[in-house]
Design a protein around this motif. Structure first.
Motif, PDB file in Angstrom:
ATOM      1  N   LEU A  51       2.867   1.044  -5.292  1.00 23.80           N
ATOM      2  CA  LEU A  51       1.295   1.032  -4.956  1.00 23.80           C
ATOM      3  C   LEU A  51       0.613   0.051  -4.936  1.00 23.80           C
ATOM      4  CD1 LEU A  51       2.067   2.977  -8.201  1.00 23.80           C
ATOM      5  CD2 LEU A  51       1.753   4.108  -6.114  1.00 23.80           C
ATOM      6  N   PRO A  52      -1.100   0.026  -4.218  1.00 21.96           N
ATOM      7  CA  PRO A  52      -0.987   1.967  -3.934  1.00 21.96           C
ATOM      8  C   PRO A  52      -0.368   2.366  -2.952  1.00 21.96           C
ATOM      9  CG  PRO A  52      -2.666  -0.662  -2.968  1.00 21.96           C
ATOM     10  CD  PRO A  52      -1.656  -1.043  -3.900  1.00 21.96           C
ATOM     11  N   PHE A  53      -0.364   1.210  -2.000  1.00 18.71           N
ATOM     12  CA  PHE A  53       0.204   1.612  -0.514  1.00 18.71           C
ATOM     13  C   PHE A  53       1.808   0.955  -1.441  1.00 18.71           C
ATOM     14  CE2 PHE A  53      -2.672   3.863   2.022  1.00 18.71           C
ATOM     15  CZ  PHE A  53      -3.806   3.476   1.670  1.00 18.71           C
ATOM     16  N   THR A  54       2.835   2.453  -0.223  1.00 19.72           N
ATOM     17  CA  THR A  54       3.924   1.617  -1.151  1.00 19.72           C
ATOM     18  C   THR A  54       4.435   1.644   0.435  1.00 19.72           C
ATOM     19  OG1 THR A  54       4.940   3.720  -1.715  1.00 19.72           O
ATOM     20  CG2 THR A  54       6.474   2.784  -0.808  1.00 19.72           C
TER      21      THR A  54
ATOM     22  N   ARG B  37       6.402   6.530  -7.593  1.00 14.86           N
ATOM     23  CA  ARG B  37       4.754   6.197  -7.488  1.00 14.86           C
ATOM     24  C   ARG B  37       4.614   6.541  -8.222  1.00 14.86           C
ATOM     25  NH1 ARG B  37       2.467   5.569  -3.150  1.00 14.86           N
ATOM     26  NH2 ARG B  37       0.986   7.401  -2.746  1.00 14.86           N
TER      27      ARG B  37
ATOM     28  N   GLY C 267      -5.000  -0.856  -7.663  1.00 14.40           N
ATOM     29  CA  GLY C 267      -5.362   0.010  -6.508  1.00 14.40           C
ATOM     30  C   GLY C 267      -4.736   1.375  -7.751  1.00 14.40           C
ATOM     31  N   ILE C 268      -3.648   1.259  -8.370  1.00 14.60           N
ATOM     32  CA  ILE C 268      -2.717   1.796  -9.080  1.00 14.60           C
ATOM     33  C   ILE C 268      -3.649   2.666 -10.355  1.00 14.60           C
ATOM     34  CG2 ILE C 268      -0.852   2.600 -10.833  1.00 14.60           C
ATOM     35  CD1 ILE C 268       0.681  -0.008 -10.118  1.00 14.60           C
TER      36      ILE C 268
ATOM     37  N   ASN D 218       1.801   8.808   0.589  1.00 15.50           N
ATOM     38  CA  ASN D 218       0.143   9.323   1.409  1.00 15.50           C
ATOM     39  C   ASN D 218      -0.940   8.055   1.087  1.00 15.50           C
ATOM     40  OD1 ASN D 218      -0.230  11.804   2.056  1.00 15.50           O
ATOM     41  ND2 ASN D 218      -1.015  12.175   0.148  1.00 15.50           N
ATOM     42  N   ALA D 219      -2.538   7.842   1.389  1.00 13.08           N
ATOM     43  CA  ALA D 219      -3.248   6.944   0.593  1.00 13.08           C
ATOM     44  C   ALA D 219      -3.484   7.060  -0.374  1.00 13.08           C
ATOM     45  CB  ALA D 219      -4.264   6.956   2.159  1.00 13.08           C
ATOM     46  N   PRO D 220      -3.609   5.893  -1.016  1.00 12.37           N
ATOM     47  CA  PRO D 220      -3.821   5.979  -2.758  1.00 12.37           C
ATOM     48  C   PRO D 220      -5.389   7.160  -2.917  1.00 12.37           C
ATOM     49  CG  PRO D 220      -4.653   4.008  -2.005  1.00 12.37           C
ATOM     50  CD  PRO D 220      -3.751   4.489  -0.877  1.00 12.37           C
TER      51      PRO D 220
ATOM     52  N   PRO E  29      -7.199  -0.412  -0.986  1.00 12.29           N
ATOM     53  CA  PRO E  29      -6.179  -0.542   0.023  1.00 12.29           C
ATOM     54  C   PRO E  29      -6.773   0.455   1.093  1.00 12.29           C
ATOM     55  CG  PRO E  29      -5.618   0.582  -1.657  1.00 12.29           C
ATOM     56  CD  PRO E  29      -6.910  -0.166  -2.041  1.00 12.29           C
ATOM     57  N   THR E  30      -7.847   1.355   0.554  1.00 16.56           N
ATOM     58  CA  THR E  30      -8.248   1.880   2.172  1.00 16.56           C
ATOM     59  C   THR E  30      -9.564   1.421   3.270  1.00 16.56           C
ATOM     60  OG1 THR E  30      -9.994   3.367   1.243  1.00 16.56           O
ATOM     61  CG2 THR E  30      -8.035   3.970   1.007  1.00 16.56           C
TER      62      THR E  30
ATOM     63  N   ASN F  54       5.809  12.975  -0.476  1.00 11.28           N
ATOM     64  CA  ASN F  54       3.870  12.108  -0.240  1.00 11.28           C
ATOM     65  C   ASN F  54       3.999  10.728   0.398  1.00 11.28           C
ATOM     66  OD1 ASN F  54       3.723  12.527  -3.151  1.00 11.28           O
ATOM     67  ND2 ASN F  54       1.981  13.523  -2.782  1.00 11.28           N
ATOM     68  N   TRP F  55       5.221  10.147  -1.062  1.00 11.22           N
ATOM     69  CA  TRP F  55       5.142   8.376  -0.907  1.00 11.22           C
ATOM     70  C   TRP F  55       4.596   7.656   0.620  1.00 11.22           C
ATOM     71  CZ3 TRP F  55       6.968   5.031   2.323  1.00 11.22           C
ATOM     72  CH2 TRP F  55       8.528   5.383   3.463  1.00 11.22           C
TER      73      TRP F  55
ATOM     74  N   LEU G 132      11.108   7.678  -4.147  1.00 14.08           N
ATOM     75  CA  LEU G 132      10.283   6.989  -3.764  1.00 14.08           C
ATOM     76  C   LEU G 132       9.046   8.331  -4.328  1.00 14.08           C
ATOM     77  CD1 LEU G 132      11.059   6.201   0.171  1.00 14.08           C
ATOM     78  CD2 LEU G 132      10.850   5.159  -1.854  1.00 14.08           C
ATOM     79  N   ARG G 133       9.239   9.395  -4.442  1.00  9.57           N
ATOM     80  CA  ARG G 133       7.826  10.154  -4.990  1.00  9.57           C
ATOM     81  C   ARG G 133       8.096   9.601  -6.274  1.00  9.57           C
ATOM     82  NH1 ARG G 133       8.015  14.903  -7.768  1.00  9.57           N
ATOM     83  NH2 ARG G 133       5.633  16.475  -7.549  1.00  9.57           N
TER      84      ARG G 133
END
Lengths: 139, 489
Positions: A121-124, A67, B463-464, B145-147, B417-418, B142-143, A63-64
């Protein structure tokens, strides 16, 4: 005058002792074997749990990596001190609808995960992450 | 007559026999007893190890739980992991002891940025022959984590493309290093443009020879397929193979679908293998306003279901099992459909939300617990409406909704996204791009951009890359934010 019975003093007691001894011996051996089995079970539980943790480690790594680079293809094996884990070839492409399968092994125990990722992305966002007996979602 | 020979008497021999028997019996029973005790000990030892394995696994789960809350809460070193009074897993001290004599701790070390190794260990010593340890090794990344979202109070034009003509760009989709932009054809546009955006400061047009043949409207790119709504009255919905974006041509058309009516397709969105299409209102029979398609095979688009509704569905956004529709219904500009079963589309209970006055809903954006509705321009209304959908998919008042005066109609809308910022494309002459901070519901405008290339016609927040793409009559503008942190705590 009554006829005399044959003279076999103590045979009933002897037979009883023999039977009792056999029962006690069988019970003792059973307890001994059960104890050995329990100890082996303890080690087996530890190995199986470690295999599960290795499978999780591979999933976390995958997953890391995805991303960081959605083109990551998987198909890697990593070796640890007590075993190894494998990331199968990752299904799908791009940022959405990816499939991920991992396998962890330790001391003969093997545990497996299948993961459906809706979006990276941005959130998985993960649709499901489940342990399976055999992998069907990935080649 | 036989005479049994009487055995000679042996005075005292019976006592010896008894003593010997007792001795043999004692040895026998001693062996048995020791064996039983040994078996019992090994059984208990096995149980000790299983209990220790459970505690060790629990410690790893606790560490993962801490990561789920905030990866940065995991610090290197040796720690105990416990549940605090608030029911949260926390790191506490150097180890945790149970009442039955187990000591557990985790040792965290950094493998690389955003990647930790966690080794959990449990020791016990319950007496002679009952001691041991269990060690389990895991990894946490940290998959979750918030972007990273920059500070959009300070935006900068990073790059863009300006056409020599006036294509009237409509919508944009970004996939990998390529951006797909739809346009009108009435003023010289080609319907679909493809840009290489590997260098955001200088995007370059590729597949320049491609001509859609008709106007292009909303579009979505996923995997190797581009779905686009067009002005083709015989096949409004098209699917193209975009596995080779630099050489896109007509032969890459995979399939098209003729929606009932002529050119009524208005909006689309994708959820896995289901494509949802919103249509313009039509009172005619069999011309519905919401469609769901199975696109498991993009070369064979098949209809799953359709829903008749009142009002044009100008935009669609999905959240869970709900589809939020920007509608032209005068009594329900925010419309809610239940799409839990794409083969059985329904209007959700409650129907939607009626905002002030009757200006149509034109754009919708949904993220987390917030929904944004953008409306066409109205002198007596505020064109941007923020809803709280955290408690219930159907917005209710209170709390909210909250309003923001755009100064013009909204023609493109997005959130980061936040849920810190709203980005909107507007036909307001001096502020074609507006950035509004929505976190605290006060809705202050924090930045804007005055485009000299025409009205704002479409917008995408990517977002990416943490970038905003603004579409105008003639240009695709690319904006980047100021440095971290974002404007929201």
């Amino acid at each position: 005058m009554h006829p005399r019975t044959p003279d076999h003093p103590g045979y009933i007691f002897l037979i009883s002792i023999l039977v009792t001894g056999a029962i006690v011996t069988a019970t003792t051996i059973s307890i001994l074997l059960l104890g050995l089995a329990a100890e082996r079970s303890g080690f087996a539980v530890v190995r199986s749990t470690q295999a599960l943790e290795y499978a999780r480690a591979c999933t976390e790594r995958a997953l890391r990596r995805l991303r960081l680079n959605t083109a990551y293809a998987g198909a890697e094996t990593f070796t640890f001190s007590q075993g190894s884990c494998t990331i199968r070839a990752i299904g799908g492409s791009g940022n959405v609808s990816r499939t991920l399968c991992t396998e962890g092994s330790s001391g003969g125990a093997i545990r497996r995960f299948e993961v459906n990722v809706n979006e990276l992305l941005p959130f998985t966002r993960i649709e499901h992450w489940r342990e399976v007996a055999s992998i069907t979602l990935c080649p | 007559m036989l005479r049994t020979k009487r055995r000679a008497s042996a005075p005292g021999f019976l006592l010896i026999e008894v003593l010997l028997g007792l001795a043999v019996f004692a040895i026998f029973m001693g062996g048995i007893g020791l064996t039983i005790l040994l078996g019992q000990d090994t059984t208990v030892a096995g149980g000790d190890r299983i209990r220790a394995a459970a505690l060790t696994e629990q410690a790893l789960e606790g560490a993962r739980n801490i990561r789920d809350d905030d990866f940065n809460r995991l610090t290197t070193g040796s720690h105990g992991i416990v549940i605090n009074s608030s029911g949260q897993w926390v790191m506490s001290g150097s180890a945790v002891r149970t009442t039955d004599g187990y000591r557990t701790f985790v040792t965290i070390s950094t493998v690389s940025g955003g990647w930790l190794q966690v080794v959990a260990r449990t020791d016990w010593k319950h007496g002679r022959g009952r001691s041991g340890s269990v060690l389990l090794t895991g990894e946490i990344t940290n998959w979750r984590n918030a972007p990273n979202v920059g500070n959009w109070s300070s935006l900068t034009l990073e790059g863009g493309y300006t056409d020599a003509g006036t294509p009237l760009f409509n919508d944009i989709a970004v996939l990998g290093n390529y951006a797909y932009v739809s346009s009108e054809t009435s003023a010289g546009g080609v319907g679909l443009y493809v840009f290489d955006i590997s260098n955001l400061a200088s995007p370059t047009r590729v597949s320049s020879a491609f001509f859609l043949g008709t106007a292009g409207y909303q579009l979505i790119a996923a995997g190797t397929t581009l779905y686009i709504l067009t002005g083709d009255v015989n096949g409004e919905l098209r699917a193209y193979d975009i596995s080779a974006p630099t050489s896109l041509d007509g032969s890459d058309l995979l399939d098209d679908y003729n929606l009932p009516g002529s050119g009524l397709g208005a909006s689309l969105t994708l959820d896995g293998t289901t494509l949802y299409v919103g249509a313009r209102e039509s009172g005619a029979a069999s011309r519905d306003e919401l469609y769901s398609f199975d696109v498991t095979n993009p070369s064979a688009i098949s209809l799953r279901d359709s829903l008749n509704d009142t009002g044009t569905n100008a935009d669609i956004a999905l959240s869970g099992t709900s589809a939020y529709l920007a509608s032209s219904m005068d009594s329900m500009e925010l419309r809610l459909a239940d799409v839990e079963n794409p083969a059985d589309l329904r209007i959700a209970s409650g129907g939607g939300y009626n905002v002030t006055d009757v200006q149509d809903g034109n754009d919708i954006a949904v993220t987390g617990t917030s929904a944004l509705l953008g409306r066409v321009n109205g002198s007596a209304i505020e064109e941007l409406v923020l809803f709280d959908i955290g408690r219930n998919p159907l917005p209710t008042s209170p709390p909210g909704p909250w309003y923001y005066e755009v100064g013009g109609g909204v023609h493109g809308l997005a959130m980061d996204p936040t849920e810190c910022y709203a980005f909107l494309a507007s036909d307001f002459d001096s502020e074609e791009l507006q950035v509004v901070r929505i976190q605290d519901h006060a809705l202050p405008e924090v930045s804007y951009y005055d485009a000299a290339t025409g009205a704002g016609r479409g917008l995408l927040y990517e977002g990416i890359r943490d970038r905003v793409f603004l579409l105008t009559n003639r240009s695709v503008h690319i904006f980047r934010p100021g440095a971290l942190p974002s404007g929201c705590p």
